[in-house]
Design an enzyme around this catalytic site. Structure first.
Site, PDB file in Angstrom:
ATOM      1  CG  ASP A   1      34.868  51.159 -19.815  1.00 44.30           C
ATOM      2  OD1 ASP A   1      34.604  50.329 -19.344  1.00 44.30           O
ATOM      3  OD2 ASP A   1      35.346  51.794 -18.944  1.00 44.30           O
TER       4      ASP A   1
ATOM      5  NE  ARG B   1      31.913  45.440 -17.284  1.00 47.48           N
ATOM      6  CZ  ARG B   1      31.585  46.341 -16.321  1.00 47.48           C
ATOM      7  NH1 ARG B   1      30.275  46.733 -17.058  1.00 47.48           N
ATOM      8  NH2 ARG B   1      32.052  46.503 -15.519  1.00 47.48           N
TER       9      ARG B   1
ATOM     10  CE1 TYR C   1      42.588  46.487 -19.356  1.00 44.28           C
ATOM     11  CE2 TYR C   1      43.876  45.148 -18.185  1.00 44.28           C
ATOM     12  CZ  TYR C   1      42.474  45.726 -18.881  1.00 44.28           C
ATOM     13  OH  TYR C   1      41.982  45.514 -18.292  1.00 44.28           O
TER      14      TYR C   1
ATOM     15  NE  ARG D   1      39.842  55.742 -18.806  1.00 43.85           N
ATOM     16  CZ  ARG D   1      38.598  56.177 -19.516  1.00 43.85           C
ATOM     17  NH1 ARG D   1      37.637  55.006 -19.819  1.00 43.85           N
ATOM     18  NH2 ARG D   1      37.855  56.560 -19.918  1.00 43.85           N
TER      19      ARG D   1
END
Lengths: 247, 247
Positions: free
Chosen positions: A53, A51, A111, A198
């Site tokens: 966000d 997933r 990422y 994050r």
């Protein structure tokens, strides 16, 4: 039946995230809508590598789905991009073995997190980078990031309300790139916990502005306590850049 | 009373253009709302160097307004950026002579037009560049653009329904820059007619894809007929980059 693997990119700004949610616009819903149209009303399940966000972007998310249609892959690429909304694009598509699984077979992910250090944020980057007004000590951020490299229990960098039990992951590299006023963190590892990138970005921002020292990072990792780390950085600076599979 | 000159940027995606229009979100309305708030309900007129159409962006639009408040310019910069929506930013502000006029005193303008030549358009550029699938012959576009340099009657490159009588303008330069898959046209001149840059961009796109030859441009200019030129290129590729004033 054929299994197709597609690499997709999406601008997260207009989505409540990747996964299906009632009454929300999500990437998965848009993909399934289009596949249903192509398959004349038949529901086709779509599996992603994981997933993302709300507001999180992707430049290299990977999905798979099954189809009985024998359209060549170039035809699939064209059809999907014609039917999908403009904020999702399929960049490549290929036929894979029926045993391939976009989620279970990932071996790593990359990422990217983007900060904009301009004195005044540009209206063109507001949804795509996180604005930091204070000067960032990039060298301190680089030093701090070294404490993350390797195999660790990353509980300190995992959203507290997660159900995952095993929080051991391996980070292979954390690089910082400066492109003018833009600062990018590129992080690569075997897998990532919920909000992990994050929370890392938020903690390293605190090192960058001098609120924490680079030397604290080792202790934060060792504590295995979410409260030891910094704030979760904003979602709109994050990009899922690539997903690795055993070749 | 003080006159303030501000340089502003805006993401045109969310606006029905610069100028006030009933029931539409426009840049001028947002600026006037904020100035009214700062001036405790008093309406403050805002004058821009010129209008921009719906979806057209600006990185260096110039405006002026008058105020009786004696806030330092750094305070104005901060206050405006706090109160304005994120898709409009003030990049600089200065006090100018009361005789300065943002529209009447312009001596030239620079516009930038952006094409994305990627095989598949990125979801991140869809509102900021115009996608061209066919290969573009940039050298032919450069050659064609030379016919525009100088002082000409630009009737061929002016929207047919305009009220302006004098269509003579001077173009100083038309440069093409390639940044990977991005192609930019930078055009600088004494002034521009309605839709002029977009009709030039559209006509040069037709040269780029081989629909017209570079040699036709001289004849298109000489004809002074809108029908002689190509289509008006899409608004979202266009940026007002800077406005010049006598110093």
């Amino acid at each position: 039946m054929k299994r197709l693997k597609a690499t997709i990119s999406y601008d997260g700004s207009g989505f409540a995230g990747y996964q299906v949610q009632p009454e929300s616009r999500t990437v998965q819903v848009e993909l399934m809508k289009v596949l249903k149209t192509i398959h004349k009303g038949k529901v086709v399940q779509v599996v992603a590598s994981g997933r993302t966000d709300a507001k999180v972007h992707a430049t290299g998310q990977v999905i798979h789905f099954d189809t009985e249609f024998s359209i060549p892959v170039s035809g699939w690429l064209k059809a999907l991009n014609v039917l999908l909304p403009e904020d999702i694009r399929v960049s490549s598509i290929e036929e894979v073995d029926a045993s391939f699984h976009a989620r279970y077979h990932t071996t790593g992910k990359t990422y990217r997190y983007k900060w904009d250090r301009s004195p005044i944020i540009s209206p063109f980057t507001r949804n795509y980078m996180v604005h930091v007004k204070q000067p960032l000590d990039v060298e301190a951020m680089r030093t701090a990031a070294q404490a993350l490299i390797g195999t660790h229990d990353f509980s300190s960098f995992c959203a507290a309300n997660t159900a995952v039990v095993d929080k051991v992951r391996t980070i292979w590299r954390v690089d910082f790139e400066e492109h003018g006023n833009e600062l990018h963190m590129v992080i690569e590892g075997s897998g990532f916990l919920y909000n992990m990138v994050r929370i890392i970005a938020g903690t390293l921002t605190e090192v960058g502005i001098g609120k924490r020292t680079a030397e604290e990072l080792g202790g934060i990792v060792a504590s295995a306590e979410r409260d030891a780390a910094g704030k979760t950085a904003a979602a709109h600076g994050l990009y899922l850049e690539s997903v690795m599979y055993k070749s």
